[in-house]
Design a protein around this motif. Structure first.
Motif, PDB file in Angstrom:
ATOM      1  N   TYR A   1       4.632  -2.775  -5.147  1.00 21.10           N
ATOM      2  CA  TYR A   1       3.238  -3.155  -4.901  1.00 21.10           C
ATOM      3  C   TYR A   1       2.994  -4.599  -5.338  1.00 21.10           C
ATOM      4  O   TYR A   1       2.452  -5.405  -4.584  1.00 21.10           O
ATOM      5  CB  TYR A   1       2.274  -2.217  -5.632  1.00 21.10           C
ATOM      6  CG  TYR A   1       0.841  -2.677  -5.503  1.00 21.10           C
ATOM      7  CD1 TYR A   1       0.089  -2.336  -4.388  1.00 21.10           C
ATOM      8  CD2 TYR A   1       0.261  -3.495  -6.462  1.00 21.10           C
ATOM      9  CE1 TYR A   1      -1.212  -2.793  -4.239  1.00 21.10           C
ATOM     10  CE2 TYR A   1      -1.035  -3.955  -6.323  1.00 21.10           C
ATOM     11  CZ  TYR A   1      -1.769  -3.602  -5.212  1.00 21.10           C
ATOM     12  OH  TYR A   1      -3.047  -4.065  -5.056  1.00 21.10           O
TER      13      TYR A   1
ATOM     14  N   ILE B   1      -6.931   5.846  -9.062  1.00 22.08           N
ATOM     15  CA  ILE B   1      -6.756   6.579  -7.799  1.00 22.08           C
ATOM     16  C   ILE B   1      -6.707   8.083  -8.049  1.00 22.08           C
ATOM     17  O   ILE B   1      -7.367   8.864  -7.365  1.00 22.08           O
ATOM     18  CB  ILE B   1      -5.477   6.093  -7.068  1.00 22.08           C
ATOM     19  CG1 ILE B   1      -5.688   4.670  -6.533  1.00 22.08           C
ATOM     20  CG2 ILE B   1      -5.091   7.043  -5.938  1.00 22.08           C
ATOM     21  CD1 ILE B   1      -4.421   3.987  -6.065  1.00 22.08           C
TER      22      ILE B   1
ATOM     23  N   ILE C   1      -6.140  10.280  -3.970  1.00 18.27           N
ATOM     24  CA  ILE C   1      -4.853  10.830  -3.537  1.00 18.27           C
ATOM     25  C   ILE C   1      -4.604  12.053  -4.392  1.00 18.27           C
ATOM     26  O   ILE C   1      -4.861  12.039  -5.594  1.00 18.27           O
ATOM     27  CB  ILE C   1      -3.704   9.814  -3.719  1.00 18.27           C
ATOM     28  CG1 ILE C   1      -3.803   8.686  -2.708  1.00 18.27           C
ATOM     29  CG2 ILE C   1      -2.352  10.496  -3.602  1.00 18.27           C
ATOM     30  CD1 ILE C   1      -2.707   7.658  -2.834  1.00 18.27           C
TER      31      ILE C   1
ATOM     32  N   THR D   1       0.872   4.065  -2.987  1.00 17.66           N
ATOM     33  CA  THR D   1       0.735   5.490  -2.670  1.00 17.66           C
ATOM     34  C   THR D   1       1.867   6.294  -3.298  1.00 17.66           C
ATOM     35  O   THR D   1       1.627   7.347  -3.904  1.00 17.66           O
ATOM     36  CB  THR D   1       0.699   5.705  -1.139  1.00 17.66           C
ATOM     37  OG1 THR D   1      -0.387   4.956  -0.594  1.00 17.66           O
ATOM     38  CG2 THR D   1       0.565   7.171  -0.787  1.00 17.66           C
TER      39      THR D   1
ATOM     40  N   LEU E   1       0.817  -1.213   0.000  1.00 18.80           N
ATOM     41  CA  LEU E   1       0.000   0.000   0.000  1.00 18.80           C
ATOM     42  C   LEU E   1       0.855   1.269   0.000  1.00 18.80           C
ATOM     43  O   LEU E   1       0.509   2.252  -0.662  1.00 18.80           O
ATOM     44  CB  LEU E   1      -0.971  -0.018   1.178  1.00 18.80           C
ATOM     45  CG  LEU E   1      -2.034  -1.123   1.118  1.00 18.80           C
ATOM     46  CD1 LEU E   1      -2.850  -1.156   2.396  1.00 18.80           C
ATOM     47  CD2 LEU E   1      -2.919  -0.958  -0.108  1.00 18.80           C
ATOM     48  N   ILE E   2       1.964   1.247   0.714  1.00 20.41           N
ATOM     49  CA  ILE E   2       2.896   2.384   0.685  1.00 20.41           C
ATOM     50  C   ILE E   2       3.461   2.547  -0.724  1.00 20.41           C
ATOM     51  O   ILE E   2       3.540   3.660  -1.249  1.00 20.41           O
ATOM     52  CB  ILE E   2       4.020   2.211   1.732  1.00 20.41           C
ATOM     53  CG1 ILE E   2       3.458   2.364   3.146  1.00 20.41           C
ATOM     54  CG2 ILE E   2       5.169   3.195   1.479  1.00 20.41           C
ATOM     55  CD1 ILE E   2       4.426   1.968   4.254  1.00 20.41           C
TER      56      ILE E   2
ATOM     57  N   SER F   1       8.107   1.574  -7.425  1.00 24.48           N
ATOM     58  CA  SER F   1       6.932   1.516  -6.552  1.00 24.48           C
ATOM     59  C   SER F   1       5.912   0.523  -7.094  1.00 24.48           C
ATOM     60  O   SER F   1       5.293  -0.217  -6.332  1.00 24.48           O
ATOM     61  CB  SER F   1       6.301   2.901  -6.409  1.00 24.48           C
ATOM     62  OG  SER F   1       7.205   3.792  -5.824  1.00 24.48           O
TER      63      SER F   1
ATOM     64  N   LEU G   1       1.545   9.205  -6.122  1.00 26.43           N
ATOM     65  CA  LEU G   1       2.060  10.553  -5.879  1.00 26.43           C
ATOM     66  C   LEU G   1       3.054  10.995  -6.940  1.00 26.43           C
ATOM     67  O   LEU G   1       3.148  12.183  -7.266  1.00 26.43           O
ATOM     68  CB  LEU G   1       2.699  10.637  -4.490  1.00 26.43           C
ATOM     69  CG  LEU G   1       1.754  10.542  -3.300  1.00 26.43           C
ATOM     70  CD1 LEU G   1       2.525  10.429  -1.990  1.00 26.43           C
ATOM     71  CD2 LEU G   1       0.801  11.731  -3.262  1.00 26.43           C
TER      72      LEU G   1
END
Length: 170
Positions: A104, A160, A166, A78, A74-75, A100, A82
Motif C-alpha cells: 500500500y 476499516i 470490510i 484490502t 487499494l488491493i 500488504s 482481511l
C-alpha cells in the motif's frame, strides 16, 4: 513493473507498439541506493512507437501507470484488512499483512510521485490531456500516501475493520 505493463497495455489498446527500454543508469542508482537504506528504482520506461500521437492518447496511456499503482495500493490495503485478525495466530498471516502494508505504502507513493507534472513523469502528459483527471488522481494518490505516512497502514486497517467497511477473515 505492473505500472509499466499498464502503460504497455494502454498503448496496445490504441493500436500502438510499445516496448520496455531499460535505463542502465537507473538500474545502477537502484543498486547503489539499496545499500544506503532507501531504494530509488528507475529501471526504465515504456517507449511507445507512433509517428503522430495526440496529447489525448498520450495522456490516456500515461494515466494507466499511476492507475495501476492506485489499484495495487487499494488491493494491498484490502488484503491487509482481511488478514489483520489472523496475524497474531500465524507468522504467514503476519508476513502477508506486513507485505500488504508495504505494498500500500509503496504503490501510493509511486502513484503520487509519477503524477508530479515534470518533464518525463506521467503527470505532465496527463495534465496536458486533462487537468481534471490529473487533479483527481494526484489528490487521491497524495492523500493515500499521506495517510500511510501520518497514521500508518495498521491504523488504517483498524479503522476499516472497526467501521465494518470490510469483513475480515476470522
Amino acid at each position: 513493473m505492473l505500472r509499466e505493463i499498464g502503460h504497455k497495455f494502454g498503448a496496445m489498446k490504441y493500436g500502438y507498439r510499445a516496448e520496455f527500454k531499460a535505463w542502465p543508469l537507473g538500474l545502477l542508482i537502484a543498486l547503489v541506493s539499496a545499500f544506503i537504506g532507501f531504494v530509488f528504482a528507475a529501471p526504465g520506461e515504456i517507449k511507445v512507437f507512433a509517428d503522430n500521437l495526440s496529447e489525448e492518447i498520450l495522456g490516456k496511456i500515461a494515466v494507466a501507470g499511476p492507475m495501476a499503482n492506485i489499484l495495487l495500493a487499494l488491493i494491498s490495503l484490502t488484503i491487509a484488512a482481511l488478514t489483520a485478525p489472523l496475524k497474531s495466530h500465524s507468522i504467514i498471516f503476519e508476513l502477508i499483512f506486513l507485505m500488504s502494508g508495504v505494498g500500500y505504502s509503496v504503490n501510493s507513493f509511486l502513484a503520487a510521485f509519477n503524477l508530479i507534472p515534470v518533464y518525463s513523469l506521467d503527470g505532465i502528459k496527463v495534465i496536458k490531456w486533462n487537468v481534471g483527471v490529473w487533479l483527481v488522481l494526484f489528490a487521491l494518490s497524495v492523500i493515500m500516501m499521506l495517510l500511510s505516512i501520518t497514521i500508518g497502514v495498521e491504523n488504517m486497517v483498524r479503522f476499516i475493520i472497526d467501521n465494518h467497511l470490510i469483513h475480515p477473515i476470522s
